[in-house]
Design an enzyme around this catalytic site. Structure first.
Site, short mmCIF file in Angstrom:
data_model
loop_
_atom_site.label_atom_id
_atom_site.label_comp_id
_atom_site.label_asym_id
_atom_site.label_seq_id
_atom_site.Cartn_x
_atom_site.Cartn_y
_atom_site.Cartn_z
CB THR A 267 -3.12 10.26 1.46
OG1 THR A 267 -1.79 10.41 1.92
CG2 THR A 267 -3.42 8.81 1.16
CB VAL A 296 7.39 2.84 2.73
CG1 VAL A 296 5.99 2.26 2.61
CG2 VAL A 296 8.25 2.37 1.57
N GLY A 297 5.25 5.36 3.49
CA GLY A 297 4.28 5.81 4.48
C GLY A 297 3.29 4.71 4.83
CG ASP A 298 -0.45 6.04 6.36
OD1 ASP A 298 0.19 6.85 5.66
OD2 ASP A 298 -1.65 6.24 6.66
N GLY A 321 1.64 9.58 8.25
CA GLY A 321 1.68 8.14 8.10
C GLY A 321 2.44 7.43 9.21
#
Ligand code: GLY
Length: 414
Positions: A267, A296-298, A321
């Protein structure tokens, strides 16, 4: 299964860690209050930490900090800020360099796809002065999701758009729909498909969590569960990545399995403070490689993968995440800074907080060392900055003037 906390028995000694952790415990207790709850809402500029842990804690003045893959990002963002750019916009412009880079397989164009071979991107940004955020999740076919998130912030009364709606919004805003695969990312997915197999991101049978309740499966509205091999349309043996897809990466960027397949939670995060002590930030990613479609990640979640408060500073995360979401890491760091922790101290304490709250045994190796890592980055509004990781190997890129420098993250475990 046992839910006994599986905590590390000792913390390595670099940086007088015992002293730090004792100090952090005191600070955290102060920050959390006697109740042990999260720090209360901040008010005003935080006091300088009585105990800087790293040189960045002593810095004052404009500053841009990013994850280690953001050397060019911080330089560009800093230069744009010097010309009067707003921190959030400078961060978004800076990370675009990485989103556009086909060689960075963790972000934007050429990012690693999900298990279906589809590249789904997550990004968000937040503006300190307005205390307003924009975010997109699982967006497809758009190379620069952070720029789309900025349009959500600028042009809508919403914070987050996901999936097809996010793509449609981007197209309405003039972004071009395009194929984000590169030969490298497509080949990496094909190799992963061929070498690894079912259940890569699913828990093993003996790791599934069964709560002791009287419900039958049908009471939960679940029919019969399709076996994974059928669901995926493939067969084959177990992956080398047992345990819910957790490898033990040397850092939070890209690691390789024995077949040469990259795995990444990679990321880019970028946080900035300018000469007026206004802050802003953004985070953008292709997320966990080979993830379940829709994961969905962080990165696009405000308070998790990024957060800023113009009265205090800004923070963000890279790495696993799921751990960041479940501890609201970036929000916690900003609040901890508001309550007197230095940026480095707050990042390191947030790492410890994750480890202390990780209860599933599969997340630790036989030496009780976490099998995963997270790296946090933080800048206080006055320019003090810091970074810390759970595992050694994380690093940041920082610009406070001429040129970007690499800063190794403080860490909990060798
Ligand atoms: N931190 C990036 C992700 O987990 O998606």
């Amino acid at each position: 299964m046992s839910t006994t906390p599986n905590r590390p028995s000792a913390v390595p000694s670099h940086l007088d860690r015992r002293g730090f952790l004792a100090a952090a415990a005191v600070s955290a207790a102060g920050a959390a209050g006697a109740s042990g709850r999260a720090p209360s809402v901040s008010a005003g500029l935080p006091l300088p930490s009585p105990r800087p842990l790293a040189p960045g804690d002593d810095h004052r003045g404009p500053c841009v900090i990013a994850s280690g893959n953001g050397r060019q990002t911080v330089q560009l963002a800093f230069d744009l800020m010097a010309k009067g750019g707003r921190p959030v916009e400078c961060c978004v412009r800076g990370v675009k360099l990485v989103e556009d880079d086909p060689n960075d397989m963790s972000v934007g164009y050429g990012g690693l796809p999900n298990e279906d071979g589809v590249i789904q991107l997550d990004a968000a940004c937040m503006d300190g002065p307005l205390h307003k955020a924009g975010s997109v999740g699982c967006i497809e076919n758009i190379k620069n999701p952070a720029s789309v998130a900025l349009e959500v912030l600028r042009r809508t009364d919403h914070v987050m758009l996901v999936g097809e709606g996010a793509t449609r919004f981007a197209v309405r805003m003039g972004f071009k729909e395009e194929d984000l695969h590169t030969e490298k990312s497509r080949n990496a997915w094909k190799r992963w498909r061929a070498n690894l197999n079912d259940g890569d991101k699913w828990l093993d049978q003996d790791q599934i969590i069964n709560f002791p309740e009287p419900w039958r499966q049908s009471d939960r509205g679940i029919g019969s569960i399709e076996p994974l091999a059928q669901a995926r349309g493939t067969g084959g043996g177990r992956s080398t990545q047992q345990g819910g897809g957790l490898s033990s990466p040397p850092n939070d960027h890209i690691s390789f399995d024995p077949f040469g397949n990259p795995h990444t939670y990679g990321t880019i995060h970028c946080s900035a403070t300018n000469a007026d002590q206004d802050v802003g930030c953004c985070t953008t990613t292709s997320g966990l490689s080979w993830k379940l479609p829709g994961r969905v990640g962080d990165s696009p979640l405000i308070g998790a993968g990024l957060y800023c408060d113009n009265a205090v500073g800004s923070a963000g995360a890279t790495g696993r995440g799921e751990s960041v979401i479940q501890t609201l890491g970036s929000f916690w760091i900003v609040e901890a800074m508001a309550n007197g922790m230095s940026p480095t101290e707050a990042c390191l304490a947030a790492c410890k907080r994750i480890v202390d709250r990780t209860r599933e045994p599969r997340m630790f190796n036989e030496n009780k060392r976490p099998r995963f890592s997270v790296t946090f980055y933080a800048v206080r509004k006055d320019g003090a900055y810091g970074t810390a990781s759970i595992l050694k190997g994380g690093h940041a890129a920082v610009c406070v003037g001429e040129g970007a420098v690499r800063v190794n993250s403080e860490f909990l475990y060798e």
